[in-house]
Design an enzyme around this catalytic site. Structure first.
Site, PDB file in Angstrom:
ATOM      1  N   ARG A 159       0.860  -1.176   0.000  1.00  0.00           N
ATOM      2  CA  ARG A 159       0.000   0.000   0.000  1.00  0.00           C
ATOM      3  C   ARG A 159       0.898   1.228   0.000  1.00  0.00           C
ATOM      4  O   ARG A 159       2.043   1.174   0.448  1.00  0.00           O
ATOM      5  CB  ARG A 159      -0.908   0.009   1.226  1.00  0.00           C
ATOM      6  N   LYS A 184      -1.755  -2.653   7.374  1.00  0.00           N
ATOM      7  CA  LYS A 184      -3.022  -2.105   7.852  1.00  0.00           C
ATOM      8  C   LYS A 184      -3.508  -2.902   9.053  1.00  0.00           C
ATOM      9  O   LYS A 184      -3.380  -4.125   9.099  1.00  0.00           O
ATOM     10  CB  LYS A 184      -4.050  -2.172   6.717  1.00  0.00           C
ATOM     11  N   HIS A 256      -2.389   2.318  -5.894  1.00  0.00           N
ATOM     12  CA  HIS A 256      -3.001   1.039  -5.524  1.00  0.00           C
ATOM     13  C   HIS A 256      -3.068   0.086  -6.711  1.00  0.00           C
ATOM     14  O   HIS A 256      -3.192  -1.135  -6.515  1.00  0.00           O
ATOM     15  CB  HIS A 256      -4.401   1.277  -4.956  1.00  0.00           C
ATOM     16  N   ARG A 259      -0.324  -2.348  -6.511  1.00  0.00           N
ATOM     17  CA  ARG A 259      -0.640  -3.436  -5.577  1.00  0.00           C
ATOM     18  C   ARG A 259      -1.565  -4.455  -6.254  1.00  0.00           C
ATOM     19  O   ARG A 259      -1.376  -5.667  -6.115  1.00  0.00           O
ATOM     20  CB  ARG A 259      -1.294  -2.850  -4.332  1.00  0.00           C
ATOM     21  N   HIS A 282      -3.745  -9.357   3.837  1.00  0.00           N
ATOM     22  CA  HIS A 282      -5.175  -9.213   4.050  1.00  0.00           C
ATOM     23  C   HIS A 282      -5.591  -9.888   5.354  1.00  0.00           C
ATOM     24  O   HIS A 282      -5.030 -10.917   5.739  1.00  0.00           O
ATOM     25  CB  HIS A 282      -5.961  -9.813   2.892  1.00  0.00           C
ATOM     26  N   TYR A 291      -9.785 -10.431  -6.759  1.00  0.00           N
ATOM     27  CA  TYR A 291      -8.842 -10.790  -7.810  1.00  0.00           C
ATOM     28  C   TYR A 291      -9.298 -12.033  -8.567  1.00  0.00           C
ATOM     29  O   TYR A 291      -8.953 -12.204  -9.737  1.00  0.00           O
ATOM     30  CB  TYR A 291      -7.447 -10.990  -7.221  1.00  0.00           C
TER      31      TYR A 291
END
Length: 337
Positions: A159, A184, A256, A259, A282, A291
């Site tokens: 990110r 994150k 992004h 990514r 994630h 995806y």
């Protein structure tokens, strides 16, 4: 009546960064959401923002604010939901500090989120990504820095907040064989690097100024790179890469998207969505399913695995021209014999 200012300051300065361990980007986003809400409420109630009271931020006012940002500020439904999430978080915080606002809080929590379209993600092909990485000039100092930044952002699927917050001590020594990423939600992960990525990082470290900020990629002023600074650098190199690979000009390339490109290439190489989720950091596989929808390979495998239903052959008989003419003249009426 309870003043809003002190409780809002405690929420933004103490609860979010220290108790919830929210990132600086999340704190800034919440602060901006309340800046918009407070300005709207003060204008609507004809009072100064510092004079607002919590009881005035009721459900009808919040609904009017959400309608305002969509109709007058032309924000998307996704942005509208983000503003509402900030308000909900603040009132959950108030429920423990101010029990008298429980009924008001429940009414605000009952405001539904708006459904949004889940479009397919955009990503760069291998040829487009190669053209973008080759765009920076390796004969200049900032060209070497930019090439290392772009290579690392793509190879590690970072990110933009993770990229600009990387420090020198996050690298695995001078070999640059891996990096330690604080992701994150305070989720940490260690990622190995390609030899080309490690080579680009070593080239940058060889000419990087020794003094200054501890971040791996400082800006031209020697301070930490900002989100907008990296977006400007990326846009500049996208324009250069478009001259070599014209298909890039048709795509909206944001930080992004790098990514997303890493995730799509990893999925196509491994055919394992769990490895993609682990690589990107994630929290759940549900975040990685986007995806699968964008990758046609999985659909092609399902198409070839299922045997299609066979159609029974028949003979085509051309309609009689006389009967067709009579039906056309007579219209749609059908007469019994």
């Amino acid at each position: 009546m309870t003043a809003l200012a002190s409780h809002l300051a405690a929420f933004l300065r103490e609860h979010l960064p220290h108790e919830r361990m929210a990132s600086p980007h999340t704190c800034a986003t919440y602060a901006y959401s309340f800046q918009l809400l407070v300005c709207f409420a003060a204008c609507r109630l004809n009072v100064k923002p510092c004079q607002l009271e919590i009881e005035q931020l009721d459900a009808p006012l919040v609904l009017a604010f959400l309608k305002h940002i969509e109709s007058e500020r032309h924000n998307s439904a996704r942005t509208r939901n983000a503003r509402l999430a900030a308000v909900n978080s603040f009132f959950r915080f108030l429920e423990y500090r101010l029990p008298s606002c429980l009924d008001q809080s429940r009414r605000i929590h009952a405001i539904p989120m708006k459904k949004t379209d889940e479009a397919l993600i955009g990503y760069l092909t291998r040829e487009e990504m190669q053209a973008l990485i080759n765009a920076p000039d390796p004969r200049t100092k900032f060209g070497i820095r930019d090439r290392a930044m772009l290579h690392l952002a793509f190879a590690a699927g970072l990110r933009v907040s993770e990229l600009i917050s990387l420090r020198l001590d996050h690298l695995d020594g001078l070999a640059c064989s891996s990096i330690h990423v604080m992701g994150k939600g305070r989720r940490e992960r260690v990622l190995p690097l390609w030899k080309d990525t490690a080579r680009a990082l070593r080239a940058w470290l060889a000419i990087r100024p020794r003094d200054g900020c501890p971040e791996l990629f400082p800006n031209a002023a020697g301070r930490a790179m900002t989100r907008s600074g990296f977006e400007h650098i990326l846009a500049k190199h996208v324009a250069t890469a478009a001259q070599v690979q014209p298909s890039i000009a048709k795509k909206r390339v944001t930080p992004h998207v790098l990514r997303h490109s890493c995730a799509m290439h990893t999925l196509q190489a491994t055919r394992d969505v769990r490895k993609v989720s682990l690589w990107l950091g994630h929290a759940s596989l549900q975040s990685t399913e986007i995806y699968l929808r964008a990758d046609p390979t999985e659909k092609l495998e399902a198409l070839t695995a299922i045997a299609p239903l066979s159609l029974q052959r028949g003979r085509f008989q051309a309609p009689d021209k006389l009967i067709a003419m009579l039906k056309a003249v007579g219209g749609s009426k059908n007469y019994a014999e």
